[in-house]
Scaffold this motif. Structure first.
Motif, PDB file in Angstrom:
ATOM      1  N   VAL A 121      19.898 -22.693   8.841  1.00  0.00           N
ATOM      2  CA  VAL A 121      20.750 -22.414   9.995  1.00  0.00           C
ATOM      3  C   VAL A 121      21.118 -20.935  10.081  1.00  0.00           C
ATOM      4  N   ALA A 122      20.323 -20.087   9.402  1.00  0.00           N
ATOM      5  CA  ALA A 122      20.625 -18.658   9.375  1.00  0.00           C
ATOM      6  C   ALA A 122      19.853 -17.878  10.424  1.00  0.00           C
ATOM      7  N   GLY A 123      19.210 -18.567  11.349  1.00  0.00           N
ATOM      8  CA  GLY A 123      18.544 -17.886  12.459  1.00  0.00           C
ATOM      9  C   GLY A 123      17.278 -17.153  12.049  1.00  0.00           C
ATOM     10  N   GLU A 124      16.956 -16.100  12.806  1.00  0.00           N
ATOM     11  CA  GLU A 124      15.731 -15.349  12.586  1.00  0.00           C
ATOM     12  C   GLU A 124      15.741 -14.644  11.230  1.00  0.00           C
ATOM     13  N   ASP A 125      16.889 -14.142  10.819  1.00  0.00           N
ATOM     14  CA  ASP A 125      16.985 -13.501   9.499  1.00  0.00           C
ATOM     15  C   ASP A 125      16.652 -14.500   8.395  1.00  0.00           C
ATOM     16  N   GLY A 126      17.101 -15.717   8.559  1.00  0.00           N
ATOM     17  CA  GLY A 126      16.795 -16.743   7.574  1.00  0.00           C
ATOM     18  C   GLY A 126      15.309 -17.041   7.501  1.00  0.00           C
ATOM     19  N   ARG A 127      14.668 -17.079   8.663  1.00  0.00           N
ATOM     20  CA  ARG A 127      13.219 -17.337   8.669  1.00  0.00           C
ATOM     21  C   ARG A 127      12.454 -16.200   7.989  1.00  0.00           C
TER      22      ARG A 127
END
Length: 331
Positions: free
Chosen positions: A101-107
């Motif tokens: 659930v950390a968005g693009e940074d997580g990906r």
């Protein structure tokens, strides 16, 4: 002011206030109850999968180190326990990709971690391959693997910790009762108090102008106002469950951080320590699932708020309409 004009004015006020109080209460209630399902299905699993991946990687590294130190490594393959833990870590990372659930940074972080994991596995494989006779080269490869895993700011565990912190930030947004969540409840409380005051004034004015001590319709609306405390009680119970879920996840992370700190300090991690961490993760997963599942009934009760508001509006209309249609009005 003429009686008919007064009644029309009071009726409009009661209807508007009932609508405002209903909207504010529904907003406040939804502000808490829209989160448990997401916490259960996405956020908590994402946090726990990161914890499980870190635990599996630390266990794998511990198994590889013991395998090399045991003198049993003959260059033909890695230790079975190491392979089991690496497979578990890969599965955890795959689960994180679906739920993070950390968005693009997580990906991006996950993509980097997967690439580093391949480098780590290659280094461990080389360490095992050269363990039979070329101990210096084997040690160099193992140090390379350890650096990829533990290196500050760029290592696998550090990147997973950053991802975990980002996910915990999202968890806090969903579970902490911040000042922003007070606003709708304050508005709902104010609207309900104003509505109660308007009902009291209307009852008094009806008593003075008509031969009726109390209006039963408006009394029923007052009873509904008292019943509006139930959604507040249900919301409080759900908030307690959200706080408990956040506490469970924080406890798992605290245990894991202590294990990492012990490892960095040179204190040997034991298989029992790692098993305890794995067990604690499993317990937290089940407790969060049960806790969030217990809120589903309260989430479904949200429909009672607009239903109660509609009933209050109809009762207010019925309580005053019977006077509006009378033949004569007291001046």
């Amino acid at each position: 002011m003429g009686t008919r004009r007064l009644l029309v004015r009071r009726l409009r006020e009661l209807l508007v206030l009932a609508a405002l109080a209903t909207a504010a209460l529904a907003w406040a209630y939804d502000g808490i109850h829209r989160h448990p399902e997401e916490v259960r299905d996405r956020t908590a699993p994402a946090v726990l999968e990161v914890a499980a991946a870190r635990s599996a990687l630390m266990s794998a590294h511990l198994a590889a180190e013991r395998y090399l130190d045991s003198g049993l490594a003959d260059g033909t393959g890695t230790d079975e326990e190491y392979r089991i833990q690496i497979t578990a870590a890969v599965q955890n990372l795959s689960q994180i990709a679906d739920r993070q659930v950390a968005g693009e940074d997580g990906r991006r972080t996950l993509s980097t971690v997967n690439a580093l994991l391949a480098v780590y596995q290659e280094a461990v494989g080389q360490a095992v391959e050269h363990a039979d006779g070329l101990t210096a080269l084997s040690g160099a490869w193992f140090l390379r693997a350890e650096d990829v895993l533990y290196r500050k700011e760029t290592g696998i565990l550090f990147r997973l910790q950053e991802l975990q912190q980002a996910q915990r930030g999202r968890l806090a947004e969903q579970t902490v009762f911040t000042g922003g969540r007070w606003t709708p409840w304050a508005l709902a409380g104010a609207a309900l108090l104003v509505l109660a005051a308007a009902l009291t004034v209307t009852q008094y004015q009806l008593h003075r102008r008509f031969p009726q001590r109390l209006n039963p319709w408006l009394l029923t609306v007052c009873a509904l106002l008292l019943a509006s405390a139930l959604p507040a009680w249900w919301a409080w119970q759900t908030q307690v469950r959200l706080d408990e879920a956040r506490g469970e996840l924080a406890a798992v992370i605290a245990v894991q951080q202590r294990a990492v700190a012990d490892d960095k300090a040179g204190r040997e991690l034991t298989a029992r320590q790692m098993a305890t961490l794995v067990d604690r993760t499993a317990v937290a997963r089940e407790r969060v699932r049960r806790g969030m599942g217990a809120t589903s009934g309260r989430t479904g009760r949200a429909v009672l708020i607009p239903a109660g508001g509609a009933v209050a509006a109809v009762l207010s209309w019925a309580g005053l309409q019977r006077h509006l249609v009378q033949y004569r009005f007291r001046p």
